[in-house]
Design an enzyme around this catalytic site. Structure first.
Site, PDB file in Angstrom:
ATOM      1  N   VAL A  12      23.641  48.887  20.825  1.00  0.00           N
ATOM      2  CA  VAL A  12      24.414  48.361  21.943  1.00  0.00           C
ATOM      3  C   VAL A  12      23.613  48.577  23.224  1.00  0.00           C
ATOM      4  O   VAL A  12      23.054  49.648  23.448  1.00  0.00           O
ATOM      5  CB  VAL A  12      25.789  49.080  22.018  1.00  0.00           C
ATOM      6  N   ARG A  13      23.518  47.529  24.027  1.00  0.00           N
ATOM      7  CA  ARG A  13      22.801  47.557  25.303  1.00  0.00           C
ATOM      8  C   ARG A  13      21.295  47.822  25.140  1.00  0.00           C
ATOM      9  O   ARG A  13      20.646  48.360  26.036  1.00  0.00           O
ATOM     10  CB  ARG A  13      23.399  48.584  26.265  1.00  0.00           C
ATOM     11  N   SER A  14      20.746  47.417  24.018  1.00  0.00           N
ATOM     12  CA  SER A  14      19.310  47.608  23.768  1.00  0.00           C
ATOM     13  C   SER A  14      18.450  46.548  24.430  1.00  0.00           C
ATOM     14  O   SER A  14      17.240  46.709  24.539  1.00  0.00           O
ATOM     15  CB  SER A  14      19.036  47.618  22.264  1.00  0.00           C
ATOM     16  N   ALA A  35      29.162  31.559  20.892  1.00  0.00           N
ATOM     17  CA  ALA A  35      29.749  32.857  21.248  1.00  0.00           C
ATOM     18  C   ALA A  35      30.840  33.232  20.254  1.00  0.00           C
ATOM     19  O   ALA A  35      31.711  32.425  19.949  1.00  0.00           O
ATOM     20  CB  ALA A  35      30.329  32.793  22.659  1.00  0.00           C
ATOM     21  N   HIS A  51      26.929  38.243  30.635  1.00  0.00           N
ATOM     22  CA  HIS A  51      26.070  37.497  29.711  1.00  0.00           C
ATOM     23  C   HIS A  51      25.959  36.035  30.145  1.00  0.00           C
ATOM     24  O   HIS A  51      24.872  35.454  30.095  1.00  0.00           O
ATOM     25  CB  HIS A  51      26.609  37.574  28.278  1.00  0.00           C
ATOM     26  N   ARG A  52      27.079  35.437  30.566  1.00  0.00           N
ATOM     27  CA  ARG A  52      27.044  34.040  31.035  1.00  0.00           C
ATOM     28  C   ARG A  52      26.116  33.907  32.232  1.00  0.00           C
ATOM     29  O   ARG A  52      25.359  32.939  32.334  1.00  0.00           O
ATOM     30  CB  ARG A  52      28.445  33.578  31.427  1.00  0.00           C
ATOM     31  N   ALA A  53      26.197  34.864  33.155  1.00  0.00           N
ATOM     32  CA  ALA A  53      25.381  34.814  34.370  1.00  0.00           C
ATOM     33  C   ALA A  53      23.891  34.923  34.061  1.00  0.00           C
ATOM     34  O   ALA A  53      23.064  34.380  34.795  1.00  0.00           O
ATOM     35  CB  ALA A  53      25.814  35.924  35.328  1.00  0.00           C
ATOM     36  N   ARG A  55      22.370  33.574  31.580  1.00  0.00           N
ATOM     37  CA  ARG A  55      21.867  32.300  31.068  1.00  0.00           C
ATOM     38  C   ARG A  55      21.693  31.324  32.220  1.00  0.00           C
ATOM     39  O   ARG A  55      22.549  31.197  33.088  1.00  0.00           O
ATOM     40  CB  ARG A  55      22.828  31.725  30.023  1.00  0.00           C
ATOM     41  N   GLU A  63      32.647  28.514  21.879  1.00  0.00           N
ATOM     42  CA  GLU A  63      33.247  29.785  21.482  1.00  0.00           C
ATOM     43  C   GLU A  63      33.882  29.610  20.110  1.00  0.00           C
ATOM     44  O   GLU A  63      34.748  28.757  19.930  1.00  0.00           O
ATOM     45  CB  GLU A  63      34.279  30.237  22.513  1.00  0.00           C
TER      46      GLU A  63
END
Length: 186
Positions: A12-14, A35, A51-53, A55, A63
């Site tokens: 997670v968050r890697s 998604a 995450h959207r920001a 891209r 989705e």
């Protein structure tokens, strides 16, 4: 047909999602983000927004929390010049969690993962999958947590076997576990 599917796996968050986005953006102008997360609380909604920001332009988002293999099946059947040139599924771990919390058994969930794996080549465009690695942490203290770890571990193994390239990500750094590290990530 050559298997150009990549599996990005890490904690997670890697940094695995960011690297997968970077790779996909260098593959094609038209990109499909598949998604699997359905935000259940404010913190998860913030994560999805972040995450959207990340891209840029050129992304279409679909989705699909329970049936991403159906989206791949439809893409394989449609194959058109105006369709996406690359697909990014983020993430397998949320998809597996969705299936288990909806009451599907581990075997049914893994059958769905196998169906997705079967379409990785059939779609005919480069595909990146993102998944969390559960094998580096502690054994979950709850039955559902252990079921999730076991199902996701098996799903990751199935997808790693089906992908031409597997990238492990730690601290934002990619390491090729299978295949060569794509030039876009060096």
């Amino acid at each position: 047909m050559k298997n150009s599917a990549l599996l990005f796996v890490g904690g997670v968050r890697s940094g695995k999602s960011g690297l997968a986005v970077r790779w996909a953006e260098r593959q094609a102008q038209r990109r499909l983000f598949l998604a699997t997360c359905k935000p259940q609380d404010a913190e998860m909604a913030e994560r999805v927004a972040a995450h959207r920001a990340e891209r840029g332009v050129g992304w279409q988002c679909v989705e699909e929390t329970m049936n991403p293999q159906g989206v791949l099946r439809a893409l394989a059947a449609a194959r058109s010049d105006d369709g996406p040139g690359v697909l990014l599924l983020d993430c397998v771990s949320m998809w597996v969690a969705n299936m288990l919390t909806a009451g599907l058994t581990r075997d049914v969930a893994l059958d769905k993962v196998a169906a997705l794996a079967a379409y990785l080549v059939a779609v005919g465009i480069p595909i990146a999958l993102v998944s969390s690695e559960t094998g580096l942490g502690l054994v979950a203290p709850t039955s559902l947590g252990r079921q999730f770890q076991n199902a996701l571990g098996r799903a990751n193994q199935m997808l790693a076997g089906a992908c031409g390239t597997v990238i492990f990500v730690s601290c934002g750094l990619p390491v090729a576990l299978k295949g060569a590290l794509p030039e876009e990530l060096c």
